[in-house]
Design an enzyme around this catalytic site. Structure first.
Site, PDB file in Angstrom:
ATOM      1  N   GLY A  89       0.794  -1.465   0.090  1.00  0.00           N
ATOM      2  CA  GLY A  89       0.035  -0.038   0.024  1.00  0.00           C
ATOM      3  C   GLY A  89       1.057   1.243  -0.053  1.00  0.00           C
ATOM      4  O   GLY A  89       1.923   1.359   0.504  1.00  0.00           O
ATOM      5  N   ARG A  93      -1.713   8.958   3.257  1.00  0.00           N
ATOM      6  CA  ARG A  93      -2.059   9.654   4.338  1.00  0.00           C
ATOM      7  C   ARG A  93      -1.096  10.183   5.358  1.00  0.00           C
ATOM      8  O   ARG A  93      -1.046  10.879   6.025  1.00  0.00           O
ATOM      9  CB  ARG A  93      -3.234   9.279   4.999  1.00  0.00           C
ATOM     10  CG  ARG A  93      -4.758   9.749   4.365  1.00  0.00           C
ATOM     11  CD  ARG A  93      -5.767   9.154   5.047  1.00  0.00           C
ATOM     12  NE  ARG A  93      -5.867   7.479   5.111  1.00  0.00           N
ATOM     13  CZ  ARG A  93      -6.512   6.830   6.038  1.00  0.00           C
ATOM     14  NH1 ARG A  93      -7.143   7.321   7.082  1.00  0.00           N
ATOM     15  NH2 ARG A  93      -6.614   5.455   5.625  1.00  0.00           N
ATOM     16  N   ASP A 126       0.935  -2.957   8.195  1.00  0.00           N
ATOM     17  CA  ASP A 126       0.662  -1.394   9.030  1.00  0.00           C
ATOM     18  C   ASP A 126      -0.344  -2.146   9.946  1.00  0.00           C
ATOM     19  O   ASP A 126      -1.179  -1.029  10.474  1.00  0.00           O
ATOM     20  CB  ASP A 126       0.028  -0.801   7.802  1.00  0.00           C
ATOM     21  CG  ASP A 126      -1.365  -1.400   7.114  1.00  0.00           C
ATOM     22  OD1 ASP A 126      -1.597  -2.384   7.231  1.00  0.00           O
ATOM     23  OD2 ASP A 126      -1.959  -0.665   6.503  1.00  0.00           O
ATOM     24  N   GLY A 137     -15.118  -4.056   6.507  1.00  0.00           N
ATOM     25  CA  GLY A 137     -16.144  -4.874   5.886  1.00  0.00           C
ATOM     26  C   GLY A 137     -16.580  -5.460   7.195  1.00  0.00           C
ATOM     27  O   GLY A 137     -16.095  -5.824   8.091  1.00  0.00           O
ATOM     28  N   LYS A 191      34.660   7.995  23.770  1.00  0.00           N
ATOM     29  CA  LYS A 191      34.377   7.260  22.390  1.00  0.00           C
ATOM     30  C   LYS A 191      35.575   5.970  22.311  1.00  0.00           C
ATOM     31  O   LYS A 191      36.845   6.405  22.397  1.00  0.00           O
ATOM     32  CB  LYS A 191      34.243   7.825  21.174  1.00  0.00           C
ATOM     33  CG  LYS A 191      34.025   7.084  19.945  1.00  0.00           C
ATOM     34  CD  LYS A 191      34.653   7.787  18.543  1.00  0.00           C
ATOM     35  CE  LYS A 191      36.183   7.297  18.401  1.00  0.00           C
ATOM     36  NZ  LYS A 191      36.679   7.189  17.397  1.00  0.00           N
ATOM     37  N   ALA A 240      40.101  19.165  33.566  1.00  0.00           N
ATOM     38  CA  ALA A 240      39.179  19.719  33.055  1.00  0.00           C
ATOM     39  C   ALA A 240      39.468  20.191  31.480  1.00  0.00           C
ATOM     40  O   ALA A 240      40.512  20.801  31.449  1.00  0.00           O
ATOM     41  CB  ALA A 240      38.170  21.069  33.869  1.00  0.00           C
ATOM     42  N   ARG A 294      54.389  24.117  26.699  1.00  0.00           N
ATOM     43  CA  ARG A 294      53.458  25.444  26.644  1.00  0.00           C
ATOM     44  C   ARG A 294      54.723  26.485  26.620  1.00  0.00           C
ATOM     45  O   ARG A 294      55.687  26.167  27.487  1.00  0.00           O
ATOM     46  CB  ARG A 294      52.550  25.528  27.848  1.00  0.00           C
ATOM     47  CG  ARG A 294      53.009  25.421  29.002  1.00  0.00           C
ATOM     48  CD  ARG A 294      51.957  25.875  30.034  1.00  0.00           C
ATOM     49  NE  ARG A 294      52.549  26.094  31.565  1.00  0.00           N
ATOM     50  CZ  ARG A 294      52.348  25.575  32.513  1.00  0.00           C
ATOM     51  NH1 ARG A 294      51.312  24.657  32.502  1.00  0.00           N
ATOM     52  NH2 ARG A 294      52.823  25.833  33.696  1.00  0.00           N
TER      53      ARG A 294
HETATM   54  C1  UD1 Z   1      -9.902  -4.849   3.510  1.00  0.00           C
HETATM   55  C2  UD1 Z   1     -10.999  -5.728   3.648  1.00  0.00           C
HETATM   56  C3  UD1 Z   1     -12.019  -5.351   4.763  1.00  0.00           C
HETATM   57  C4  UD1 Z   1     -11.299  -5.472   6.061  1.00  0.00           C
HETATM   58  C5  UD1 Z   1     -10.219  -4.246   6.048  1.00  0.00           C
HETATM   59  C6  UD1 Z   1      -9.456  -4.377   7.453  1.00  0.00           C
HETATM   60  C7  UD1 Z   1     -10.914  -6.481   1.389  1.00  0.00           C
HETATM   61  C8  UD1 Z   1     -11.828  -6.649  -0.077  1.00  0.00           C
HETATM   62  N1  UD1 Z   1     -11.616  -5.835   2.431  1.00  0.00           N
HETATM   63  O1  UD1 Z   1     -10.369  -3.719   3.368  1.00  0.00           O
HETATM   64  O2  UD1 Z   1     -13.023  -6.432   4.740  1.00  0.00           O
HETATM   65  O3  UD1 Z   1     -12.416  -4.794   6.798  1.00  0.00           O
HETATM   66  O4  UD1 Z   1      -9.326  -4.888   5.050  1.00  0.00           O
HETATM   67  O5  UD1 Z   1      -8.464  -3.513   7.178  1.00  0.00           O
HETATM   68  O6  UD1 Z   1      -9.921  -7.299   1.461  1.00  0.00           O
HETATM   69  N2  UD1 Z   1      -2.875  -4.104  -0.228  1.00  0.00           N
HETATM   70  C9  UD1 Z   1      -2.201  -4.522  -1.067  1.00  0.00           C
HETATM   71  N3  UD1 Z   1      -2.341  -4.510  -2.337  1.00  0.00           N
HETATM   72  C10 UD1 Z   1      -3.649  -4.128  -2.897  1.00  0.00           C
HETATM   73  C11 UD1 Z   1      -4.652  -3.886  -1.989  1.00  0.00           C
HETATM   74  C12 UD1 Z   1      -4.116  -3.760  -0.616  1.00  0.00           C
HETATM   75  O7  UD1 Z   1      -0.977  -4.729  -0.565  1.00  0.00           O
HETATM   76  O8  UD1 Z   1      -3.813  -4.302  -4.309  1.00  0.00           O
HETATM   77  C13 UD1 Z   1      -2.731  -3.917   1.362  1.00  0.00           C
HETATM   78  C14 UD1 Z   1      -2.794  -2.615   1.780  1.00  0.00           C
HETATM   79  O9  UD1 Z   1      -1.642  -1.783   1.690  1.00  0.00           O
HETATM   80  C15 UD1 Z   1      -3.434  -2.831   3.173  1.00  0.00           C
HETATM   81  C16 UD1 Z   1      -4.165  -3.979   3.156  1.00  0.00           C
HETATM   82  O10 UD1 Z   1      -3.800  -4.603   2.060  1.00  0.00           O
HETATM   83  O11 UD1 Z   1      -2.533  -2.765   4.105  1.00  0.00           O
HETATM   84  C17 UD1 Z   1      -5.823  -3.673   3.184  1.00  0.00           C
HETATM   85  O12 UD1 Z   1      -6.031  -3.202   1.777  1.00  0.00           O
HETATM   86  P1  UD1 Z   1      -7.148  -2.045   1.903  1.00  0.00           P
HETATM   87  O13 UD1 Z   1      -7.481  -1.397   0.379  1.00  0.00           O
HETATM   88  O14 UD1 Z   1      -6.717  -1.028   2.896  1.00  0.00           O
HETATM   89  O15 UD1 Z   1      -8.462  -2.842   2.149  1.00  0.00           O
HETATM   90  P2  UD1 Z   1      -9.691  -2.361   2.845  1.00  0.00           P
HETATM   91  O16 UD1 Z   1     -10.563  -1.764   1.828  1.00  0.00           O
HETATM   92  O17 UD1 Z   1      -9.451  -1.693   4.042  1.00  0.00           O
END
Ligand code: UD1
Ligand code: CA
Length: 495
Positions: free
Chosen positions: A14, A18, A104, A141, A369, A398, A458
């Site tokens: 990801g 933010r 994360d 979700g 050191k 000193a 000195r």
């Molecule tokens: C997802 C879940 C949701 C859950 C939530 C918890 C799905 C469809 N939904 O939603 O049910 O409540 O996580 O946080 O899975 N990531 C990748 N590659 C991608 C997409 C995502 O590495 O292509 C990683 C992101 O960096 C992140 C994590 O997966 O760390 C979750 O992805 P994110 O897109 O935030 O999923 P949510 O929409 O939060």
């Protein structure tokens, strides 16, 4: 039949927009460890036989952090959803049960994952979903259950009806899956509100196989807290800080102010230790048993006895502090060794390779050191001691400076037992001072001083009689200082 070892997939692709940072989100540190490191450590502690990390945004930096950590990295070039991310990892999987974690989400406890694994194995589920509960689960979700509590579906925020939005149980995104998952995930489509490949579709796919799907609800939903911006990063660090500090308190350590005490989870502290305000213990720091870390003001009037004491606003990183040493306030120590009875600071700096033997005194504004100070040696004020070997009971005046660097290389200084170095001396390395030798104050030494000798380097003092008086007199009316005028008049009258 032997069950193949657990495999762990960590999603870390990801962008973390933010965070507003050049550093990829998963590399932002919490209490000294990049967030991704927490998921990695859990995977290792669970005995994973294969760890696959899905990288994407900032992949090079993330892969650099993962180097030599026994991890397989796969790149997800386009981020098309969690289902797509998991499928990217699939070719690196080896047919074991799979745990899916995130780079994360650093607060999930190892005990939680262990309990979830136990539940997964005991129920014989094909898929177990880690869930949490919140008053308001907006963004997550939601978990929809049937009348008898059975798991029905995961409804993403975008698709949820008003009624479903009131559901408090949510999907953490952490799953345990059997070895069918990579094959089933290949059937995930993107026919949904976001047009993404939803890994949550696995639920229906497992169901269609007639497999058992379980939800394992976490006891403390704060473990599922993610860190998407700097505020959440701060809050997550607070949760972790509280957890670590409480652990030490339960194990017999007194904290005067937990909120200002930062202890990394690599630090070991013996029982009956007291930590004052603003103490940071980092890296591989080890404190002996019965260590006392008091605010400096209290320390002054307290008995040192068999305890080590560390003043406030002190930083100790990768040090070994023996029981019974004292580190005064505002000192910064890293990679140093301090023996019983030694005292350091306030405002002292010990850098890597500083070794203080018993009863050594290193006072304010002294930097040490890569230098050993023999037992009973004292450097009380304003000194730089680098790349040197000091014997026992040396007195360092000193303002003593070791000029250890000639612009090309570092050189070694040797100081014998009982040497006395006068104030404001410079020792130009390499130089050796023999046992019991003395150095006159203000010397700049570039040659050795032999055992029992005095080195004076000195200019000899010369006094010019009456010079200053003649000077001031000549200034006449230009002389503005009251005291000097009065003095000249007075001595004039007398003479
Ligand atoms: C997802 C879940 C949701 C859950 C939530 C918890 C799905 C469809 N939904 O939603 O049910 O409540 O996580 O946080 O899975 N990531 C990748 N590659 C991608 C997409 C995502 O590495 O292509 C990683 C992101 O960096 C992140 C994590 O997966 O760390 C979750 O992805 P994110 O897109 O935030 O999923 P949510 O929409 O939060
Ligand atoms: Ca999310």
């Amino acid at each position: 039949m032997n069950t193949p070892p657990l495999e762990v997939v960590i999603l870390a692709a990801g962008q973390g927009t933010r965070m507003r940072s050049k550093l990829p989100k998963v590399l932002h540190p919490i209490l000294g460890r990049p967030m991704l490191g927490y998921a990695l450590r859990s995977a290792q502690a669970l005995g994973a036989g294969n760890i696959v990390v899905v990288t994407g945004h900032g992949a090079e930096q993330v892969e650099h952090f993962l180097e030599h950590k026994g991890v397989n990295c796969v790149r997800q070039e386009q981020r098309l959803g969690t289902g797509h991310a998991f499928l990217t990892a699939a070719p690196a999987l080896r047919g074991g049960p799979i745990l899916l974690l995130y780079g994360d989400t650093p607060l999930i406890r190892l005990e939680t994952l262990r309990a979830m694994l136990e539940h997964h194995t005991r129920t014989g589920a094909g898929l177990t979903i880690l869930t949490g509960e919140l008053e308001d689960a907006t963004g997550y979700g939601r978990i929809a259950r049937g009348e008898d509590g059975e798991l029905l579906e995961i409804v993403e925020e975008k698709a949820a009806t008003r009624q479903q939005k009131n559901l408090r149980e949510f999907n953490s995104g952490v799953y345990l899956m059997d070895s069918r998952a990579p094959h089933l995930a290949a059937h995930i489509g993107k026919d949904n509100a976001a047009g993404e490949y939803y890994l949550t579709d696995l639920l229906a796919l497992y169901r269609a196989e007639g497999a058992r799907v379980e939800a394992f609800k976490i006891a403390d939903s704060s473990e599922l807290m993610g860190a998407n911006d700097r505020l959440q990063l701060h809050d997550a660090a607070r949760v972790l800080q509280k957890r670590i500090n409480e652990g030490h308190m339960r194990a017999g350590v007194t904290l005067l102010d937990s909120s200002s005490t930062f202890i990394e989870d690599t630090v070991q502290i013996g029982p009956d230790t007291t930590l004052g305000v603003g103490v940071h213990l980092l890296g591989a720091a080890r404190l002996g048993e019965g260590v006392q870390v008091w605010p400096y003001s209290i320390l002054d009037s307290s008995e040192v006895g068999d305890h080590t004491q560390i003043g406030p606003y002190t930083l100790v990183k990768d040090c070994v502090l023996e029981g019974g040493c004292v580190i005064h306030a505002h000192s910064v120590l890293s990679g140093a060794q301090v023996s019983r009875g030694a005292d350091v600071g306030p405002f002292a700096r010990l850098r890597p390779g500083a070794v203080l033997e018993q009863d050594v005194h290193v006072g304010n504004f002294v930097e040490v050191k890569n230098t050993r100070l023999g037992a009973g040696t004292k450097a009380g004020h304003l000194a730089y001691l680098g790349d040197a070997e000091f014997g026992r009971e040396v007195n360092v005046g000193a303002g003593t400076i070791i000029a250890n660097y000639n612009g090309l290389e570092k050189n070694t200084t040797r100081v014998g037992d009982g040497v006395f170095i006068g104030s404001n001396s410079t020792l130009i390395a390499p130089v050796t001072l023999g046992r019991g030798a003395m150095v006159a104050a203000g010397s700049t030494l570039s040659h050795d001083v032999l055992e029992g000798d005095l080195g004076v380097a000195r200019a000899r003092q010369e006094n010019k009689a009456g010079f200053s008086k003649r000077y001031w007199k000549k200034a006449g009316a230009k002389l503005k200082l009251e005291v000097l005028r009065a003095w000249l008049e007075e001595t004039q009258a007398g003479s």
